[in-house]
Design an enzyme around this catalytic site. Structure first.
Site, PDB file in Angstrom:
ATOM      1  N   ASP A  30      21.900  50.964  26.523  1.00 13.37           N
ATOM      2  CA  ASP A  30      22.330  50.110  25.430  1.00 13.37           C
ATOM      3  C   ASP A  30      23.680  50.441  25.196  1.00 13.37           C
ATOM      4  OD1 ASP A  30      20.324  49.075  22.907  1.00 13.37           O
ATOM      5  OD2 ASP A  30      22.474  49.505  22.432  1.00 13.37           O
ATOM      6  N   LYS A  35      22.819  54.620  18.784  1.00 12.17           N
ATOM      7  CA  LYS A  35      21.216  54.408  19.498  1.00 12.17           C
ATOM      8  C   LYS A  35      21.179  55.589  20.558  1.00 12.17           C
ATOM      9  CE  LYS A  35      19.795  49.684  18.632  1.00 12.17           C
ATOM     10  NZ  LYS A  35      19.210  48.608  19.361  1.00 12.17           N
ATOM     11  N   THR A 121      13.029  36.878  25.178  1.00 11.23           N
ATOM     12  CA  THR A 121      12.429  35.161  24.998  1.00 11.23           C
ATOM     13  C   THR A 121      13.685  34.467  24.931  1.00 11.23           C
ATOM     14  OG1 THR A 121      10.842  36.067  23.712  1.00 11.23           O
ATOM     15  CG2 THR A 121      11.228  33.657  23.359  1.00 11.23           C
ATOM     16  N   LYS A 204       5.919  31.568  27.190  1.00  8.51           N
ATOM     17  CA  LYS A 204       6.091  32.447  26.015  1.00  8.51           C
ATOM     18  C   LYS A 204       6.202  31.716  24.612  1.00  8.51           C
ATOM     19  CE  LYS A 204       7.450  35.684  23.354  1.00  8.51           C
ATOM     20  NZ  LYS A 204       7.399  37.017  23.303  1.00  8.51           N
ATOM     21  N   ALA A 252      -5.751  33.968   6.792  1.00  5.61           N
ATOM     22  CA  ALA A 252      -4.935  33.243   5.727  1.00  5.61           C
ATOM     23  C   ALA A 252      -4.446  34.285   5.007  1.00  5.61           C
ATOM     24  CB  ALA A 252      -5.844  32.511   4.961  1.00  5.61           C
ATOM     25  N   GLY A 253      -2.973  34.032   4.533  1.00  6.29           N
ATOM     26  CA  GLY A 253      -2.464  35.127   3.793  1.00  6.29           C
ATOM     27  C   GLY A 253      -1.091  34.210   3.316  1.00  6.29           C
ATOM     28  N   CYS A 260       9.832  37.131  15.470  1.00  6.30           N
ATOM     29  CA  CYS A 260       9.390  36.258  16.784  1.00  6.30           C
ATOM     30  C   CYS A 260       8.607  34.944  16.262  1.00  6.30           C
ATOM     31  CB  CYS A 260       8.178  37.216  17.555  1.00  6.30           C
ATOM     32  SG  CYS A 260       8.593  38.877  17.980  1.00  6.30           S
ATOM     33  N   ARG A 327      12.638  41.573   9.149  1.00  3.20           N
ATOM     34  CA  ARG A 327      13.222  40.359   9.523  1.00  3.20           C
ATOM     35  C   ARG A 327      12.196  39.114   9.067  1.00  3.20           C
ATOM     36  NH1 ARG A 327      14.845  41.457  15.367  1.00  3.20           N
ATOM     37  NH2 ARG A 327      13.167  42.952  15.378  1.00  3.20           N
TER      38      ARG A 327
HETATM   39  C1  UGA Z   1       4.084  37.962  17.999  1.00  5.49           C
HETATM   40  C2  UGA Z   1       3.179  37.944  19.123  1.00  5.49           C
HETATM   41  O1  UGA Z   1       1.779  38.232  18.454  1.00  5.49           O
HETATM   42  C3  UGA Z   1       3.380  38.679  20.368  1.00  5.49           C
HETATM   43  O2  UGA Z   1       2.496  38.246  21.244  1.00  5.49           O
HETATM   44  C4  UGA Z   1       4.647  38.396  20.769  1.00  5.49           C
HETATM   45  O3  UGA Z   1       4.853  39.235  21.922  1.00  5.49           O
HETATM   46  C5  UGA Z   1       5.834  38.614  19.985  1.00  5.49           C
HETATM   47  O4  UGA Z   1       5.294  37.828  18.676  1.00  5.49           O
HETATM   48  C6  UGA Z   1       7.038  38.448  20.436  1.00  5.49           C
HETATM   49  O5  UGA Z   1       7.299  37.349  20.628  1.00  5.49           O
HETATM   50  O6  UGA Z   1       7.887  39.425  20.533  1.00  5.49           O
HETATM   51  P1  UGA Z   1       4.817  39.952  15.950  1.00  5.49           P
HETATM   52  O7  UGA Z   1       5.567  39.212  15.594  1.00  5.49           O
HETATM   53  O8  UGA Z   1       4.910  41.390  16.512  1.00  5.49           O
HETATM   54  O9  UGA Z   1       3.984  39.787  17.647  1.00  5.49           O
HETATM   55  O10 UGA Z   1       3.293  40.138  15.264  1.00  5.49           O
HETATM   56  P2  UGA Z   1       1.982  39.568  14.946  1.00  5.49           P
HETATM   57  O11 UGA Z   1       1.097  40.259  14.967  1.00  5.49           O
HETATM   58  O12 UGA Z   1       1.668  38.402  16.000  1.00  5.49           O
HETATM   59  O13 UGA Z   1       2.132  38.975  13.546  1.00  5.49           O
HETATM   60  C7  UGA Z   1       3.170  37.605  13.251  1.00  5.49           C
HETATM   61  C8  UGA Z   1       3.014  37.341  11.811  1.00  5.49           C
HETATM   62  O14 UGA Z   1       1.823  36.323  11.772  1.00  5.49           O
HETATM   63  C9  UGA Z   1       3.117  38.295  10.721  1.00  5.49           C
HETATM   64  O15 UGA Z   1       3.750  37.924   9.601  1.00  5.49           O
HETATM   65  C10 UGA Z   1       1.575  38.515  10.356  1.00  5.49           C
HETATM   66  O16 UGA Z   1       1.433  39.029   9.147  1.00  5.49           O
HETATM   67  C11 UGA Z   1       1.165  36.844  10.389  1.00  5.49           C
HETATM   68  N1  UGA Z   1      -0.198  36.998  10.650  1.00  5.49           N
HETATM   69  C12 UGA Z   1      -0.816  37.177  11.959  1.00  5.49           C
HETATM   70  C13 UGA Z   1      -0.993  36.085   9.908  1.00  5.49           C
HETATM   71  O17 UGA Z   1      -0.477  35.701   8.880  1.00  5.49           O
HETATM   72  N2  UGA Z   1      -2.352  35.861  10.138  1.00  5.49           N
HETATM   73  C14 UGA Z   1      -3.045  36.325  11.144  1.00  5.49           C
HETATM   74  O18 UGA Z   1      -4.189  35.969  11.251  1.00  5.49           O
HETATM   75  C15 UGA Z   1      -2.256  36.997  12.220  1.00  5.49           C
END
Ligand code: UGA
Length: 430
Positions: A30, A35, A121, A204, A252-253, A260, A327
């Site tokens: 890094d 860090k 990515t 991706k 849902a939420g 990401c 974020r």
């Molecule tokens: C996401 C992908 O799931 C990973 O496979 C990918 O590697 C990553 O992005 C990336 O590109 O680095 P991440 O953002 O860490 O991972 O978290 P997730 O668990 O996927 O959740 C993403 C968002 O979706 C969160 O805000 C979560 O609250 C929301 N979510 C997830 C929902 O609102 N409902 C769901 O059923 C699942």
């Protein structure tokens, strides 16, 4: 194998410690002295379950080292991962400044055959770009190959996901380079998809965009459920039981946040525009997501009459549980909305409060969950941390001005909340 990982964010650090754990000789690089200092002392700069233990054991057992020199790390390695950030630029196009800079450094350093792997990515075509930049630095074309090996780990379960991926994607022009990666990942014993550079890069974006669209779809259904009297949890269960659809990412939420999905959905929309294709489906998935939190806020406002001088207590600030990442967190949008309308906010999060403090100093941050509801007019569950699931709602409601509970993640049930004297509102049911 001798491996260098450039960039120690979520992707880089997790990749580094896991590859060290598997017995490779790994150097994590890094350019941030703070860090580096932390990492050398076994302290991860990010909060991620399991990383600290693996970092410490890697350093102790000699499989892992930390460096600030791309040159030395490249020369010591057969495989060099680029895992630096590609944040969205002002218009949403991924900013490749860091990738370009690292590629140039690698190009200057290469002194033997090296496989350079893009783990960040990056838009389709970036593999070619990295190849060109390395070659421009004078590296002989036969002395390196560029591979795309996108990461699918989720924050909060990053170590588990890296060790247990559904698939490993390897995109390369050269067979030798692909084989090198196959050997590196062989101990993980998971299916590998070997393809060309462009397809790997697209996999991706397509994966993240489809997952985000799936969530937006169920959130659109949640709106209809609220209007018709259906219950979105049961609907998701019924829909997800179809093997062709699957039960995951139908929660849902308040919608998706984090570093990401917003970045990659926006990124793919921009990439499409560049090629003259209007990806309307994805634009709408984005719009549904933006509207989801606003709609929830309007429900809170409408029940309270006005937010002016109301005390709103937030449970959770992180964009999702088990991370301190804020974020694109929905909490920020919620705080902004309430403050703009003259309301007061108190918030509790097990790990993320520190990061929000600087952005919103007027919010009251408390150290334990039971302090957050003092004199509150409404409780809003923003992040579904485990510690909120079994909470004593009656105790939480005790010091409130009125017992209103807005559950943004469907953690509680109407019955449970009503037993504790709360009027209960959630996403996707009336
Ligand atoms: C996401 C992908 O799931 C990973 O496979 C990918 O590697 C990553 O992005 C990336 O590109 O680095 P991440 O953002 O860490 O991972 O978290 P997730 O668990 O996927 O959740 C993403 C968002 O979706 C969160 O805000 C979560 O609250 C929301 N979510 C997830 C929902 O609102 N409902 C769901 O059923 C699942």
């Amino acid at each position: 194998m001798k491996v260098a990982v450039i960039g120690t964010g979520y992707v880089g650090l997790v990749t580094g410690v896991v590859l060290a754990e598997l017995g490779n000789d790994v150097v994590c690089v890094d350019n941030d002295p703070e860090k580096i200092d932390k990492l050398r002392n076994g302290i991860p700069p990010i909060y991620e379950p399991g990383v600290e233990e693996m970092l410490k054991s890697g350093l102790r057992d000699g499989f892992l080292s930390i460096s600030d020199s791309i040159r030395e790390a490249t020369r010591a390695s057969e495989i060099v991962f680029i895992a630096v950030g590609t944040p969205p630029g002002d218009d949403g196009t991924p900013d490749l400044t860091a990738v370009r800079a690292v590629a140039a450094e690698i190009g200057k350093a290469i002194d033997k055959y090296t496989v350079v792997v893009n783990k960040s990515t990056v838009p389709v075509g970036s593999g070619e770009l990295v190849e060109t930049i390395i070659a421009e630095q004078g590296a002989d074309r036969s002395s390196f190959d560029v591979v795309s090996n996108p990461e699918f780990l989720r924050e909060g379960s990053a170590i588990y996901d890296t060790l247990n991926p559904d698939r490993i994607v390897i995109g390369a022009k050269s067979r030798d380079a692909a084989v090198k990666l196959v050997e590196l990942y062989a101990p993980i014993e998971k299916p590998m998809i070997i393809t060309d550079l462009e397809s790997a890069e697209m996999i991706k974006y397509a994966s993240n965009s489809l997952l985000a669209t799936k969530i937006s779809f169920i959130n659109a259904i949640s709106r209809l459920c609220e209007l018709t009297g259906a219950n979105v949890a049961d609907v998701a269960k019924g829909v997800g039981a179809d093997n062709r659809i699957g039960p995951q990412f139908l929660g849902a939420g308040l919608g998706w946040g984090g570093s990401c999905f917003p970045k990659d959905v926006q990124g793919l929309i921009k990439i499409s525009e560049r090629y003259g294709y209007d990806f309307r489906l994805l634009r709408e998935a984005w719009n549904i997501n933006s509207d989801q939190t606003q709609h929830f806020l309007r429900r809170i406002e409408s029940r309270l009459g006005s937010l002016a001088d109301k005390n709103i207590a937030l449970l959770g600030l992180a964009f999702k549980p088990n991370t301190d990442d804020i974020r694109f967190a929905k909490s920020l949008e919620i705080i902004e909305y309430i403050l703009e309308r003259g309301g007061n906010v108190a918030a509790y999060d097990p790990v993320a409060a520190e990061h929000v403090k600087d952005l919103y100093p007027s919010v009251t941050y408390v150290d334990s969950v039971y302090e957050v509801s003092d004199q509150a007019d409404a409780l809003v569950l923003v992040t579904e941390w485990n510690e909120f699931k079994q909470i004593d709602l009656d105790r939480l409601g005790g010091p409130m001005r009125q017992r209103l509970l807005f559950d943004g993640r469907r953690v509680y049930s109407k019955q449970l909340a009503e037993r504790a004297g709360f009027e209960y509102f959630t996403v996707g049911s009336s």
